[in-house]
Design a protein around this motif. Structure first.
Motif, PDB file in Angstrom:
ATOM      1  N   ILE A  55      -2.102  -2.390   3.080  1.00  0.00           N
ATOM      2  CA  ILE A  55      -2.171  -0.927   3.109  1.00  0.00           C
ATOM      3  C   ILE A  55      -1.473  -0.381   4.352  1.00  0.00           C
ATOM      4  CG2 ILE A  55      -4.430  -0.625   4.228  1.00  0.00           C
ATOM      5  CD1 ILE A  55      -3.336   1.386   1.236  1.00  0.00           C
ATOM      6  N   ALA A  59       1.713   1.989   4.006  1.00  0.00           N
ATOM      7  CA  ALA A  59       1.577   3.369   4.487  1.00  0.00           C
ATOM      8  C   ALA A  59       2.688   3.705   5.477  1.00  0.00           C
ATOM      9  CB  ALA A  59       0.207   3.582   5.123  1.00  0.00           C
ATOM     10  N   SER A  64       3.176   7.337   1.063  1.00  0.00           N
ATOM     11  CA  SER A  64       2.729   8.271   0.030  1.00  0.00           C
ATOM     12  C   SER A  64       1.311   8.749   0.333  1.00  0.00           C
ATOM     13  CB  SER A  64       2.762   7.602  -1.343  1.00  0.00           C
ATOM     14  OG  SER A  64       1.736   6.631  -1.440  1.00  0.00           O
ATOM     15  N   ALA A  65       0.934   9.832  -0.309  1.00  0.00           N
ATOM     16  CA  ALA A  65      -0.406  10.392  -0.111  1.00  0.00           C
ATOM     17  C   ALA A  65      -1.483   9.370  -0.466  1.00  0.00           C
ATOM     18  CB  ALA A  65      -0.574  11.653  -0.951  1.00  0.00           C
ATOM     19  N   ILE A  66      -1.270   8.614  -1.524  1.00  0.00           N
ATOM     20  CA  ILE A  66      -2.285   7.644  -1.934  1.00  0.00           C
ATOM     21  C   ILE A  66      -2.432   6.518  -0.908  1.00  0.00           C
ATOM     22  CG2 ILE A  66      -0.909   6.084  -3.383  1.00  0.00           C
ATOM     23  CD1 ILE A  66      -3.347   6.514  -5.419  1.00  0.00           C
ATOM     24  N   LEU A  67      -1.339   6.135  -0.271  1.00  0.00           N
ATOM     25  CA  LEU A  67      -1.418   5.083   0.755  1.00  0.00           C
ATOM     26  C   LEU A  67      -2.133   5.592   1.999  1.00  0.00           C
ATOM     27  CD1 LEU A  67       2.108   3.535   0.257  1.00  0.00           C
ATOM     28  CD2 LEU A  67      -0.102   2.497  -0.336  1.00  0.00           C
ATOM     29  N   TRP A  68      -1.864   6.837   2.384  1.00  0.00           N
ATOM     30  CA  TRP A  68      -2.580   7.388   3.539  1.00  0.00           C
ATOM     31  C   TRP A  68      -4.056   7.579   3.203  1.00  0.00           C
ATOM     32  CZ3 TRP A  68      -0.885   6.341   7.949  1.00  0.00           C
ATOM     33  CH2 TRP A  68       0.485   6.286   8.196  1.00  0.00           C
ATOM     34  N   ALA A  69      -4.354   7.859   1.930  1.00  0.00           N
ATOM     35  CA  ALA A  69      -5.757   7.928   1.513  1.00  0.00           C
ATOM     36  C   ALA A  69      -6.409   6.554   1.670  1.00  0.00           C
ATOM     37  CB  ALA A  69      -5.865   8.414   0.072  1.00  0.00           C
ATOM     38  N   GLY A  70      -5.663   5.503   1.384  1.00  0.00           N
ATOM     39  CA  GLY A  70      -6.175   4.141   1.578  1.00  0.00           C
ATOM     40  C   GLY A  70      -6.486   3.857   3.034  1.00  0.00           C
ATOM     41  N   ILE A 124      -2.478  12.818   4.078  1.00  0.00           N
ATOM     42  CA  ILE A 124      -2.487  12.905   2.610  1.00  0.00           C
ATOM     43  C   ILE A 124      -1.734  14.160   2.175  1.00  0.00           C
ATOM     44  CG2 ILE A 124      -3.953  13.179   0.575  1.00  0.00           C
ATOM     45  CD1 ILE A 124      -6.097  11.520   2.141  1.00  0.00           C
ATOM     46  N   PRO A 127       2.501  13.551   3.885  1.00  0.00           N
ATOM     47  CA  PRO A 127       2.725  12.130   4.133  1.00  0.00           C
ATOM     48  C   PRO A 127       3.872  11.853   5.114  1.00  0.00           C
ATOM     49  CG  PRO A 127       2.459  12.534   1.799  1.00  0.00           C
ATOM     50  CD  PRO A 127       2.590  13.883   2.471  1.00  0.00           C
TER      51      PRO A 127
END
Length: 188
Positions: A55, A59, A64-70, A124, A127
């Motif tokens: 992750i 990131a 991406s937003a989903i990776l920063w959410a991770g 998120i 990004p």
């Protein structure tokens, strides 16, 4: 480039190093989890480390937003774990975050994790990725140096500072090196 890029790369670099440490030396983290009655074979700890590494790299590179959410979720989980460990008193002497037995859970550690989770959550909406870097080579080198210094200081604040403060207050024995060389086995 987003103004949060440097701080985001610092907290993500800390996540990356913690993940590598769990892959390299998973026993400390497994022990901390077991102290809180969470079943944690060494393979589970290594899988956690691998997830942290993946992750963090994704990131930073893709952003991406989903990776920063991770990243935000990982740090939120770490915050919860540290708070739980602190609430249990002396049950957990080390969180094992960096693959060592001498990384105590502290309020400062919880605060760092919470701040890192909040910072990643901000990414998120906007990004950040290395692919977006549009500066000169000199700016890239300066960013890399500053991020490296930030990572080093953050890890020192989470590991060496609590031990130093405990020694200064006379509440802990001096830390013993956990990395030794054995001529027969190489690294232990």
């Amino acid at each position: 480039m987003n103004a949060l890029a440097g701080p985001l790369y610092i907290v993500t670099g800390v996540l990356l190093i913690a993940g590598v440490a769990k892959l390299w030396s998973p026993a400390a983290t497994a022990s901390a989890l077991r102290a809180l009655r969470i079943p944690a074979p060494v393979q589970t700890t290594r899988a956690m480390g691998l997830a942290e590494v993946a992750i963090a790299i994704a990131a930073i590179a893709i952003g991406s937003a989903i990776l920063w959410a991770g990243v935000a979720l990982a740090y939120a989980a770490f915050t919860a774990f540290i708070m739980w460990a602190l609430g249990r008193g002396d049950v957990v002497g080390s969180c094992g975050c960096f693959g060592r037995e001498d990384t105590p859970p502290t309020p400062g550690h919880a605060a760092f994790n919470a701040a890192a989770a909040a910072l990643a959550a901000l990414a998120i909406a906007d990004p950040v990725a290395l692919s977006q870097f549009d500066g000169s080579a000199a700016e890239a080198v300066l960013l890399a140096v500053l991020v490296g210094i930030g990572i080093t200081l953050a890890i020192a604040a989470l590991t060496a500072l609590p031990r130093t403060l405990a020694l200064a207050q006379g509440t802990a024995a001096p830390a013993i090196a956990t990395f030794t060389l054995d001529s027969r086995q190489g690294r232990r």
